[in-house]
Scaffold this motif. Structure first.
Motif, PDB file in Angstrom:
ATOM      1  N   GLU A 100       0.844  -1.203   0.000  1.00 53.95           N
ATOM      2  CA  GLU A 100       0.000   0.000   0.000  1.00 53.95           C
ATOM      3  C   GLU A 100       0.875   1.246   0.000  1.00 53.95           C
ATOM      4  O   GLU A 100       0.493   2.285  -0.535  1.00 53.95           O
ATOM      5  N   MET A 101       2.044   1.135   0.641  1.00 57.47           N
ATOM      6  CA  MET A 101       3.021   2.219   0.695  1.00 57.47           C
ATOM      7  C   MET A 101       4.413   1.620   0.592  1.00 57.47           C
ATOM      8  O   MET A 101       4.627   0.484   0.968  1.00 57.47           O
ATOM      9  N   GLY A 102       5.348   2.414   0.081  1.00 57.97           N
ATOM     10  CA  GLY A 102       6.715   1.956  -0.056  1.00 57.97           C
ATOM     11  C   GLY A 102       7.600   3.104  -0.481  1.00 57.97           C
ATOM     12  O   GLY A 102       7.307   4.272  -0.207  1.00 57.97           O
ATOM     13  N   THR A 103       8.659   2.781  -1.189  1.00 50.89           N
ATOM     14  CA  THR A 103       9.603   3.778  -1.673  1.00 50.89           C
ATOM     15  C   THR A 103       9.652   3.684  -3.181  1.00 50.89           C
ATOM     16  O   THR A 103       9.739   2.585  -3.735  1.00 50.89           O
ATOM     17  N   LEU A 104       9.598   4.840  -3.854  1.00 53.22           N
ATOM     18  CA  LEU A 104       9.568   4.890  -5.302  1.00 53.22           C
ATOM     19  C   LEU A 104      10.636   5.840  -5.829  1.00 53.22           C
ATOM     20  O   LEU A 104      10.766   6.954  -5.336  1.00 53.22           O
ATOM     21  N   LEU A 105      11.390   5.374  -6.824  1.00 54.81           N
ATOM     22  CA  LEU A 105      12.322   6.228  -7.555  1.00 54.81           C
ATOM     23  C   LEU A 105      11.793   6.360  -8.971  1.00 54.81           C
ATOM     24  O   LEU A 105      11.636   5.364  -9.679  1.00 54.81           O
ATOM     25  N   ASP A 106      11.502   7.588  -9.406  1.00 49.41           N
ATOM     26  CA  ASP A 106      10.997   7.853 -10.753  1.00 49.41           C
ATOM     27  C   ASP A 106      12.107   8.538 -11.542  1.00 49.41           C
ATOM     28  O   ASP A 106      12.413   9.704 -11.329  1.00 49.41           O
ATOM     29  N   VAL A 107      12.733   7.774 -12.437  1.00 50.27           N
ATOM     30  CA  VAL A 107      13.829   8.290 -13.256  1.00 50.27           C
ATOM     31  C   VAL A 107      13.245   8.835 -14.553  1.00 50.27           C
ATOM     32  O   VAL A 107      12.537   8.129 -15.257  1.00 50.27           O
ATOM     33  N   GLY A 110       9.915  13.981 -15.510  1.00 51.05           N
ATOM     34  CA  GLY A 110       9.218  15.121 -16.110  1.00 51.05           C
ATOM     35  C   GLY A 110       8.926  16.176 -15.068  1.00 51.05           C
ATOM     36  O   GLY A 110       9.811  16.606 -14.336  1.00 51.05           O
ATOM     37  N   THR A 111       7.665  16.569 -14.939  1.00 53.16           N
ATOM     38  CA  THR A 111       7.281  17.590 -13.962  1.00 53.16           C
ATOM     39  C   THR A 111       7.014  17.010 -12.578  1.00 53.16           C
ATOM     40  O   THR A 111       6.647  17.733 -11.668  1.00 53.16           O
ATOM     41  N   GLY A 112       7.175  15.696 -12.413  1.00 50.60           N
ATOM     42  CA  GLY A 112       7.063  15.061 -11.111  1.00 50.60           C
ATOM     43  C   GLY A 112       5.658  14.676 -10.698  1.00 50.60           C
ATOM     44  O   GLY A 112       5.422  14.337  -9.537  1.00 50.60           O
ATOM     45  N   GLU A 113       4.720  14.682 -11.625  1.00 53.21           N
ATOM     46  CA  GLU A 113       3.329  14.390 -11.280  1.00 53.21           C
ATOM     47  C   GLU A 113       3.122  12.969 -10.755  1.00 53.21           C
ATOM     48  O   GLU A 113       2.354  12.756  -9.815  1.00 53.21           O
ATOM     49  N   PHE A 114       3.797  11.980 -11.352  1.00 59.12           N
ATOM     50  CA  PHE A 114       3.636  10.599 -10.873  1.00 59.12           C
ATOM     51  C   PHE A 114       4.199  10.458  -9.468  1.00 59.12           C
ATOM     52  O   PHE A 114       3.548   9.894  -8.576  1.00 59.12           O
ATOM     53  N   ALA A 115       5.393  10.985  -9.236  1.00 56.20           N
ATOM     54  CA  ALA A 115       5.989  10.918  -7.897  1.00 56.20           C
ATOM     55  C   ALA A 115       5.096  11.636  -6.887  1.00 56.20           C
ATOM     56  O   ALA A 115       4.911  11.164  -5.765  1.00 56.20           O
ATOM     57  N   HIS A 116       4.508  12.749  -7.288  1.00 54.07           N
ATOM     58  CA  HIS A 116       3.615  13.497  -6.396  1.00 54.07           C
ATOM     59  C   HIS A 116       2.356  12.690  -6.073  1.00 54.07           C
ATOM     60  O   HIS A 116       1.902  12.669  -4.914  1.00 54.07           O
ATOM     61  N   THR A 117       1.786  12.034  -7.074  1.00 49.13           N
ATOM     62  CA  THR A 117       0.613  11.185  -6.855  1.00 49.13           C
ATOM     63  C   THR A 117       0.939  10.075  -5.864  1.00 49.13           C
ATOM     64  O   THR A 117       0.158   9.796  -4.944  1.00 49.13           O
ATOM     65  N   MET A 118       2.092   9.441  -6.040  1.00 48.77           N
ATOM     66  CA  MET A 118       2.496   8.364  -5.137  1.00 48.77           C
ATOM     67  C   MET A 118       2.746   8.911  -3.732  1.00 48.77           C
ATOM     68  O   MET A 118       2.377   8.276  -2.735  1.00 48.77           O
ATOM     69  N   GLN A 119       3.349  10.087  -3.645  1.00 54.15           N
ATOM     70  CA  GLN A 119       3.622  10.712  -2.351  1.00 54.15           C
ATOM     71  C   GLN A 119       2.313  11.016  -1.607  1.00 54.15           C
ATOM     72  O   GLN A 119       2.211  10.773  -0.401  1.00 54.15           O
ATOM     73  N   LYS A 120       1.312  11.521  -2.320  1.00 56.42           N
ATOM     74  CA  LYS A 120       0.012  11.801  -1.696  1.00 56.42           C
ATOM     75  C   LYS A 120      -0.634  10.525  -1.167  1.00 56.42           C
ATOM     76  O   LYS A 120      -1.426  10.580  -0.223  1.00 56.42           O
ATOM     77  N   ALA A 121      -0.291   9.382  -1.768  1.00 57.06           N
ATOM     78  CA  ALA A 121      -0.833   8.097  -1.320  1.00 57.06           C
ATOM     79  C   ALA A 121       0.002   7.494  -0.183  1.00 57.06           C
ATOM     80  O   ALA A 121      -0.263   6.375   0.259  1.00 57.06           O
ATOM     81  N   GLY A 122       1.009   8.206   0.279  1.00 64.00           N
ATOM     82  CA  GLY A 122       1.794   7.746   1.424  1.00 64.00           C
ATOM     83  C   GLY A 122       3.150   7.157   1.100  1.00 64.00           C
ATOM     84  O   GLY A 122       3.862   6.708   1.992  1.00 64.00           O
ATOM     85  N   TRP A 123       3.535   7.154  -0.171  1.00 63.86           N
ATOM     86  CA  TRP A 123       4.823   6.592  -0.562  1.00 63.86           C
ATOM     87  C   TRP A 123       5.927   7.611  -0.338  1.00 63.86           C
ATOM     88  O   TRP A 123       5.725   8.820  -0.457  1.00 63.86           O
ATOM     89  N   ARG A 124       7.132   7.103  -0.037  1.00 59.11           N
ATOM     90  CA  ARG A 124       8.337   7.934  -0.017  1.00 59.11           C
ATOM     91  C   ARG A 124       8.831   7.980  -1.462  1.00 59.11           C
ATOM     92  O   ARG A 124       9.019   6.930  -2.075  1.00 59.11           O
ATOM     93  N   THR A 125       9.010   9.166  -1.998  1.00 55.73           N
ATOM     94  CA  THR A 125       9.344   9.272  -3.417  1.00 55.73           C
ATOM     95  C   THR A 125      10.563  10.142  -3.657  1.00 55.73           C
ATOM     96  O   THR A 125      10.892  11.025  -2.878  1.00 55.73           O
ATOM     97  N   LYS A 126      11.205   9.860  -4.782  1.00 47.46           N
ATOM     98  CA  LYS A 126      12.313  10.675  -5.276  1.00 47.46           C
ATOM     99  C   LYS A 126      12.165  10.699  -6.784  1.00 47.46           C
ATOM    100  O   LYS A 126      11.995   9.667  -7.427  1.00 47.46           O
TER     101      LYS A 126
END
Length: 135
Positions: A100-107, A110-126
């Motif tokens: 349900e939550m974890g850590t995500l690296l988005d290489v 772009g503008t970071g929308e996917f990482a932001h979506t994952m972050q709003k869902a509780g994921w740690r993102t970069k």
């Protein structure tokens, strides 16, 4: 100069092969080959432009994922569709990882929308994005 890989960029396996070709109909009009690793299942673009050339592929105003604007019909539609697909990607990642939550690296974020979506869902993102304009 193009970058040709003889091993998987994720797991370094030599068991890679072409699976499909995709044409960029928006900016470059070039066809790119997508390969897959038999060991880890990663799919990646083969023979990508090198560091000195890659920026021009994303600099076009036609490349909407790096502009984040809703100005105009196409960009407005893109923004609406993106919100739906981002929710679908969140669900896909959660289903594929069984988390349900974890850590995500988005290489290439772009503008970071996917990482932001994952972050709003509780994921740690970069998010990593080489293009300063998109960042």
């Amino acid at each position: 100069m193009r970058i040709h890989r003889s091993t998987c960029p994720a797991c370094d396996s030599e068991h890679i092969h072409p699976v499909l070709s995709a044409t960029d109909h928006t900016v470059s009009h070039e066809t790119f080959d997508v390969w897959q690793c038999l060991s880890c299942s990663l799919r990646f673009t083969q023979d990508v432009p090198g560091t000195q050339e890659i920026g021009s592929y994303y600099a076009s105003e036609e490349y909407v994922s790096h502009s984040n604007t809703s100005k105009g019909l196409i960009n407005g539609l893109y923004q609406r569709v993106r919100s739906v697909t981002l929710s679908q990607k969140l669900a896909l990642v959660q289903a594929a990882t069984d988390l349900e939550m974890g850590t995500l690296l988005d290489v290439g974020c772009g503008t970071g929308e996917f990482a932001h979506t994952m972050q709003k869902a509780g994921w740690r993102t970069k998010g990593l994005e080489p293009d300063a304009g998109a960042r």
